[in-house]
Motif scaffolding. Structure first.
Motif, PDB file in Angstrom:
ATOM      1  N   ILE A   1      17.928 -36.793 -29.531  1.00 10.26           N
ATOM      2  CA  ILE A   1      17.216 -36.224 -28.384  1.00 10.26           C
ATOM      3  C   ILE A   1      15.710 -36.276 -28.640  1.00 10.26           C
ATOM      4  O   ILE A   1      14.932 -35.730 -27.885  1.00 10.26           O
ATOM      5  CB  ILE A   1      17.661 -34.796 -28.028  1.00 10.26           C
ATOM      6  CG1 ILE A   1      17.241 -33.787 -29.079  1.00 10.26           C
ATOM      7  CG2 ILE A   1      19.151 -34.714 -27.801  1.00 10.26           C
ATOM      8  CD1 ILE A   1      17.308 -32.393 -28.545  1.00 10.26           C
TER       9      ILE A   1
ATOM     10  N   LEU B   1      11.472 -40.379 -39.705  1.00  9.03           N
ATOM     11  CA  LEU B   1      11.542 -38.937 -39.978  1.00  9.03           C
ATOM     12  C   LEU B   1      12.895 -38.386 -39.524  1.00  9.03           C
ATOM     13  O   LEU B   1      13.544 -37.610 -40.239  1.00  9.03           O
ATOM     14  CB  LEU B   1      10.427 -38.206 -39.230  1.00  9.03           C
ATOM     15  CG  LEU B   1       9.020 -38.286 -39.793  1.00  9.03           C
ATOM     16  CD1 LEU B   1       8.052 -37.583 -38.847  1.00  9.03           C
ATOM     17  CD2 LEU B   1       8.980 -37.625 -41.162  1.00  9.03           C
TER      18      LEU B   1
ATOM     19  N   ALA C   1      15.862 -36.943 -41.982  1.00 12.34           N
ATOM     20  CA  ALA C   1      16.358 -35.582 -41.801  1.00 12.34           C
ATOM     21  C   ALA C   1      17.848 -35.584 -41.444  1.00 12.34           C
ATOM     22  O   ALA C   1      18.647 -34.878 -42.052  1.00 12.34           O
ATOM     23  CB  ALA C   1      15.550 -34.864 -40.718  1.00 12.34           C
TER      24      ALA C   1
ATOM     25  N   PHE D   1      19.117 -35.832 -45.295  1.00  5.59           N
ATOM     26  CA  PHE D   1      19.028 -34.398 -45.563  1.00  5.59           C
ATOM     27  C   PHE D   1      20.084 -33.598 -44.812  1.00  5.59           C
ATOM     28  O   PHE D   1      20.080 -32.375 -44.844  1.00  5.59           O
ATOM     29  CB  PHE D   1      17.628 -33.867 -45.202  1.00  5.59           C
ATOM     30  CG  PHE D   1      16.542 -34.354 -46.119  1.00  5.59           C
ATOM     31  CD1 PHE D   1      16.839 -35.072 -47.269  1.00  5.59           C
ATOM     32  CD2 PHE D   1      15.210 -34.093 -45.837  1.00  5.59           C
ATOM     33  CE1 PHE D   1      15.835 -35.529 -48.106  1.00  5.59           C
ATOM     34  CE2 PHE D   1      14.195 -34.540 -46.674  1.00  5.59           C
ATOM     35  CZ  PHE D   1      14.517 -35.264 -47.807  1.00  5.59           C
ATOM     36  N   ARG D   2      20.955 -34.277 -44.079  1.00  3.45           N
ATOM     37  CA  ARG D   2      22.059 -33.634 -43.367  1.00  3.45           C
ATOM     38  C   ARG D   2      21.600 -32.527 -42.430  1.00  3.45           C
ATOM     39  O   ARG D   2      22.241 -31.485 -42.307  1.00  3.45           O
ATOM     40  CB  ARG D   2      23.084 -33.068 -44.347  1.00  3.45           C
ATOM     41  CG  ARG D   2      23.736 -34.143 -45.180  1.00  3.45           C
ATOM     42  CD  ARG D   2      24.707 -33.551 -46.157  1.00  3.45           C
ATOM     43  NE  ARG D   2      24.949 -34.485 -47.247  1.00  3.45           N
ATOM     44  CZ  ARG D   2      25.623 -34.177 -48.340  1.00  3.45           C
ATOM     45  NH1 ARG D   2      26.131 -32.974 -48.481  1.00  3.45           N
ATOM     46  NH2 ARG D   2      25.804 -35.068 -49.278  1.00  3.45           N
ATOM     47  N   ALA D   3      20.458 -32.729 -41.773  1.00  2.00           N
ATOM     48  CA  ALA D   3      19.989 -31.756 -40.787  1.00  2.00           C
ATOM     49  C   ALA D   3      20.844 -31.876 -39.539  1.00  2.00           C
ATOM     50  O   ALA D   3      21.412 -32.936 -39.261  1.00  2.00           O
ATOM     51  CB  ALA D   3      18.529 -32.020 -40.448  1.00  2.00           C
ATOM     52  N   ASP D   4      20.929 -30.783 -38.794  1.00  2.00           N
ATOM     53  CA  ASP D   4      21.572 -30.847 -37.487  1.00  2.00           C
ATOM     54  C   ASP D   4      20.796 -31.846 -36.627  1.00  2.00           C
ATOM     55  O   ASP D   4      19.578 -31.744 -36.494  1.00  2.00           O
ATOM     56  CB  ASP D   4      21.534 -29.453 -36.850  1.00  2.00           C
ATOM     57  CG  ASP D   4      22.263 -29.408 -35.524  1.00  2.00           C
ATOM     58  OD1 ASP D   4      23.261 -28.704 -35.448  1.00  2.00           O
ATOM     59  OD2 ASP D   4      21.825 -30.086 -34.570  1.00  2.00           O
TER      60      ASP D   4
ATOM     61  N   VAL E   1      18.652 -30.330 -33.778  1.00  2.00           N
ATOM     62  CA  VAL E   1      17.471 -29.586 -34.243  1.00  2.00           C
ATOM     63  C   VAL E   1      16.398 -30.560 -34.719  1.00  2.00           C
ATOM     64  O   VAL E   1      15.211 -30.427 -34.393  1.00  2.00           O
ATOM     65  CB  VAL E   1      17.846 -28.614 -35.371  1.00  2.00           C
ATOM     66  CG1 VAL E   1      16.601 -27.900 -35.875  1.00  2.00           C
ATOM     67  CG2 VAL E   1      18.857 -27.605 -34.888  1.00  2.00           C
ATOM     68  N   SER E   2      16.832 -31.564 -35.486  1.00  2.00           N
ATOM     69  CA  SER E   2      15.868 -32.548 -35.968  1.00  2.00           C
ATOM     70  C   SER E   2      15.208 -33.268 -34.790  1.00  2.00           C
ATOM     71  O   SER E   2      14.003 -33.526 -34.810  1.00  2.00           O
ATOM     72  CB  SER E   2      16.584 -33.539 -36.885  1.00  2.00           C
ATOM     73  OG  SER E   2      15.792 -34.663 -37.094  1.00  2.00           O
TER      74      SER E   2
ATOM     75  N   VAL F   1      14.684 -32.016 -31.826  1.00  2.00           N
ATOM     76  CA  VAL F   1      13.715 -31.084 -31.246  1.00  2.00           C
ATOM     77  C   VAL F   1      12.426 -31.115 -32.063  1.00  2.00           C
ATOM     78  O   VAL F   1      11.322 -31.148 -31.514  1.00  2.00           O
ATOM     79  CB  VAL F   1      14.292 -29.647 -31.210  1.00  2.00           C
ATOM     80  CG1 VAL F   1      13.213 -28.642 -30.865  1.00  2.00           C
ATOM     81  CG2 VAL F   1      15.423 -29.565 -30.205  1.00  2.00           C
ATOM     82  N   ALA F   2      12.586 -31.115 -33.406  1.00  2.00           N
ATOM     83  CA  ALA F   2      11.402 -31.154 -34.272  1.00  2.00           C
ATOM     84  C   ALA F   2      10.597 -32.420 -34.025  1.00  2.00           C
ATOM     85  O   ALA F   2       9.360 -32.388 -33.981  1.00  2.00           O
ATOM     86  CB  ALA F   2      11.815 -31.064 -35.736  1.00  2.00           C
TER      87      ALA F   2
ATOM     88  N   LEU G   1       8.597 -31.938 -30.816  1.00  2.00           N
ATOM     89  CA  LEU G   1       7.463 -31.029 -31.002  1.00  2.00           C
ATOM     90  C   LEU G   1       6.372 -31.695 -31.826  1.00  2.00           C
ATOM     91  O   LEU G   1       5.183 -31.615 -31.510  1.00  2.00           O
ATOM     92  CB  LEU G   1       7.930 -29.742 -31.710  1.00  2.00           C
ATOM     93  CG  LEU G   1       8.844 -28.807 -30.923  1.00  2.00           C
ATOM     94  CD1 LEU G   1       9.359 -27.689 -31.822  1.00  2.00           C
ATOM     95  CD2 LEU G   1       8.108 -28.203 -29.742  1.00  2.00           C
ATOM     96  N   LEU G   2       6.802 -32.386 -32.886  1.00  2.00           N
ATOM     97  CA  LEU G   2       5.839 -33.016 -33.786  1.00  2.00           C
ATOM     98  C   LEU G   2       5.071 -34.119 -33.066  1.00  2.00           C
ATOM     99  O   LEU G   2       3.847 -34.245 -33.218  1.00  2.00           O
ATOM    100  CB  LEU G   2       6.570 -33.587 -34.998  1.00  2.00           C
ATOM    101  CG  LEU G   2       5.694 -34.038 -36.158  1.00  2.00           C
ATOM    102  CD1 LEU G   2       4.874 -32.874 -36.667  1.00  2.00           C
ATOM    103  CD2 LEU G   2       6.550 -34.588 -37.294  1.00  2.00           C
TER     104      LEU G   2
END
Lengths: 348, 319
Positions: free
Chosen positions: B39, B85, B89, B93-96, B99-100, B102-103, B106-107
């Motif tokens: 997303i 990035l 992630a 890094f197994r981020a959701d 959420v990643s 969304v980050a 924003l970034l």
């Protein structure tokens, strides 16, 4: 290292990493980080006016954060807080303008209408998730845009005659407080912060101290187990989205009845809903955590406005730092691995 | 106004508005087919739009008429690098994934607006001198009727988008690489057993999405907005995401949906100049893509189903 300590350390490390990378960006682009952070501090807490504005900004962040966190605890990702926030804002102003009632009826009515609007907007993705197994992330994103355009349309064609913003809500529906304003050198501080703190307490009580809250959390942990234990997964999914929407709608009422007292057309989102995601993540999806995270982000956002003037640093730097914090919290797997390595070494 | 004249306005405008959506939606297809929810497409478009405009403004006197195309390539590279990035992630890094994403959004907004102020000392850039201009396609423009509607007063990028969509379809469905990419998104463990490097395939999927998202943003900036500000990219990335879902994670489906959404977008802008559309409030056209996507997901317009392992981390050795 205990699990509890790790849970507290992880967001703090993410926060520090965010600030470190933000500082590096400033050094690389030739700005003075010390000046910037001093300006940030001054702009957030430096005098009563800034403090009042900071608390005002914290108010919707707490509620938006609660909205995201509540859904998270039930295993749902409500990206639609922004949309629910907008319809709540619209509904509160609409009711505020449409009726002439004594304050003790009018104000609660306007606030409740915002809650209902937010709840309805969140009910749709909840229902689709429960009934058709449609992923709530996509539906809530789409609902955000529908809210944006519908609100703009209503403002221009229903609430006004082709104008860009509505009139101000009458005193009987306003959260504004001359006393709080005079206390803070005419900031826009209003009574909403009381509502936000009460909501923190409600969320904690509901999730931790009631049977319903136990069911909601159970669904969040493991839907199959919850189902096996005789809980209705679908009912809890819809309920959690509705409650989440209520918090988001309330956040909208804070802007509609408190900060601004009106609603204006928007070319893009306000960002409150998306910052709510950051607040919830950093706050570990608990009521107390959300409160502290909202305080931090509220202070950052308001303090940032002082940075261009006082230190010549673009205020977008704070948006970068917030994004980095979200990024590092999301990637906390690597932080946890790191912490585990340390604690293993200590054990030896 | 004759029907012919109306078509001559609507078709080029639709294809123009669709082009950025087609590119970005194809990016989404590559990423999600490999099993990584993206997303962050909106953010990747921000990066692409920013890079292309800055490059265009800086180097326009060096490259002359070729500037917009070279700027588009640079935007593609920037998008690909930025998407790393998300890849790091979400995969390593197994981020959701959400959420990643969304980050990333924003970034991208924070970073690009910060850099605009850093470079130009103001909130938006100047308007570029050389963007993508209206052209008539040689030879094809002389075909009776069709030539007038489709190939006159149009843009090269519109046709490039359609060609890229066809290439993407060929890659995903007709090559060994495409088969591997899809298998990693459907059943990573089975793919791993067959010797496919799941992590590598997913990285490629995300990087391709970044490259295409960057192109999408660049096309929008250079063909439609002509400058870069906080309002340049406002929701096109999410609309591309909607197009990808509405097109059922299929390159040609995504292209079709993107063209349809482009149609809705262009109608909401030029609608006031068309006689039969004046009476319809533009809000219906504005929300149409989103409402249709929700209906498609709910199964009212043919069920849209994501790849099986979309958003699922693959951890070797776990079941």
């Amino acid at each position: 290292m205990s699990k509890r300590l790790k849970n507290i350390l992880t967001p703090i490390i993410a926060l520090l990493l965010g600030i470190i990378v933000g500082t590096i960006i400033m050094i690389v682009t030739g700005y003075n980080p010390l000046d910037a952070y001093a300006a940030l501090w001054e702009g957030a807490l430096g005098n009563p006016y800034y403090l009042g504005e900071t608390i005002r900004q914290i108010t919707p962040y707490i509620l938006a954060g609660l909205a995201v966190a509540f859904a998270f605890r039930v295993g749902l990702f409500n990206i639609g807080v922004e949309g629910q926030f907008l319809v709540g804002w619209l509904a509160s102003v609409w009711v505020g303008l449409a009726f002439h009632l004594p304050k003790f009826i009018h104000l609660p009515l306007a606030i409740i209408s915002a809650m209902v609007a937010g709840a309805l907007w969140a009910f749709i993705p909840g229902l689709l998730k429960a009934r058709f197994r449609v992923h709530e992330v996509i539906v809530t994103i789409m609902m955000n845009y529908i809210a944006l355009y519908v609100c703009n349309y209503v403002i221009q064609n229903v609430l006004t005659n082709g104008k860009e913003r509505t009139g101000n809500v009458p005193d009987s529906a306003s959260l504004a407080s001359p006393w709080l304003q005079s206390l803070t050198q005419n900031s826009r501080l209003h009574w909403g912060i009381v509502i936000a703190i009460i909501c923190c307490f409600i969320m904690w009580f509901l999730l931790e101290k009631t049977t319903r809250g136990f069911e909601l959390r159970a669904v969040g942990f493991n839907q199959d187990a919850a189902h096996y234990a005789g809980m209705s997964v679908n009912k809890n999914i819809i309920l959690s989205m509705v409650i989440s929407g209520i918090f988001a709608g309330l956040a909208g009422a804070m802007e509609g009845l408190g900060t601004f007292g009106y609603i204006a057309m928007k070319s893009s989102f306000t960002g409150v809903g998306f910052n709510g995601i950051a607040v919830a993540l950093l706050g570990g999806n608990t009521a107390l955590g959300v409160f502290f995270a909202a305080c931090l982000f509220g202070a950052l956002e308001v303090g940032a406005l002082n940075m261009p003037l006082a230190a010549g640093v673009p205020n977008e730097l704070v948006d970068i730092i917030i994004a980095l914090i979200v990024f590092f919290v999301a990637a906390s797997y690597i932080i946890r691995v790191f912490l585990e390595r340390i604690s293993k070494k200590e054990a030896k | 106004m004759s029907f012919m004249q109306i078509l001559m306005i609507i078709v080029p405008s639709t294809l123009l508005w669709a082009a950025p959506l087609v590119f970005t939606a194809l990016g989404g297809v590559f990423s999600e087919r490999s099993g990584v929810i993206n997303i962050g497409l909106e953010g990747l478009m921000w990066v692409g739009a920013f890079t292309s405009i800055v490059f265009n403004l800086t180097f326009v006197h060096v490259f002359g008429n070729a500037t917009p195309w070279i700027a588009l390539l640079v935007a593609m590279l920037a998008g690909a690098v930025f998407s790393l990035l998300h890849a790091v992630a979400a995969i390593t890094f197994r981020a959701d994934h959400t959420v990643s994403g969304v980050a990333i959004n924003l970034l991208a907004t924070g970073l690009t607006l910060f850099l605009v102020k850093f470079i130009y000392n103001k909130g938006e850039t100047d308007i570029i001198q050389k963007g993508f201009n209206k052209i008539d396609i040689p030879v094809l423009k002389d075909i009776p009727i069709i030539g007038k509607i489709f190939f006159q007063n149009t843009y090269w990028v519109s046709f490039l988008a359609i060609i890229v969509a066809i290439i993407a379809w060929y890659i995903i469905y007709k090559t060994p690489f495409g088969l591997r990419l899809r298998s990693v998104g459907e059943h990573p463990m089975a793919a791993d057993t067959m010797g496919i490097n799941v992590t590598k395939m997913r990285y490629i999927g995300v990087i391709l999405s970044g490259a295409l998202g960057g192109i999408g943003g660049g096309v929008y900036a250079e063909a439609i907005s002509s400058n870069f500000s906080h309002a340049t990219i406002s929701g096109q990335g999410f609309m591309a995401l909607a197009a990808m879902i509405f097109g059922k994670w299929h390159p040609l489906g995504a292209m079709g949906a993107a063209i349809f959404f482009g149609f809705a977008q262009s109608l909401s802008i030029i609608g006031s100049s068309l006689p039969f559309l004046k009476s319809i409030p533009s809000v219906y056209l504005l929300i149409a893509p989103y409402v249709l996507t929700i209906l498609a997901l709910a199964g009212f317009i043919g069920r849209a189903e994501a790849p099986k392992a979309d958003g699922v981390h693959y951890i070797k050795g776990s079941r």
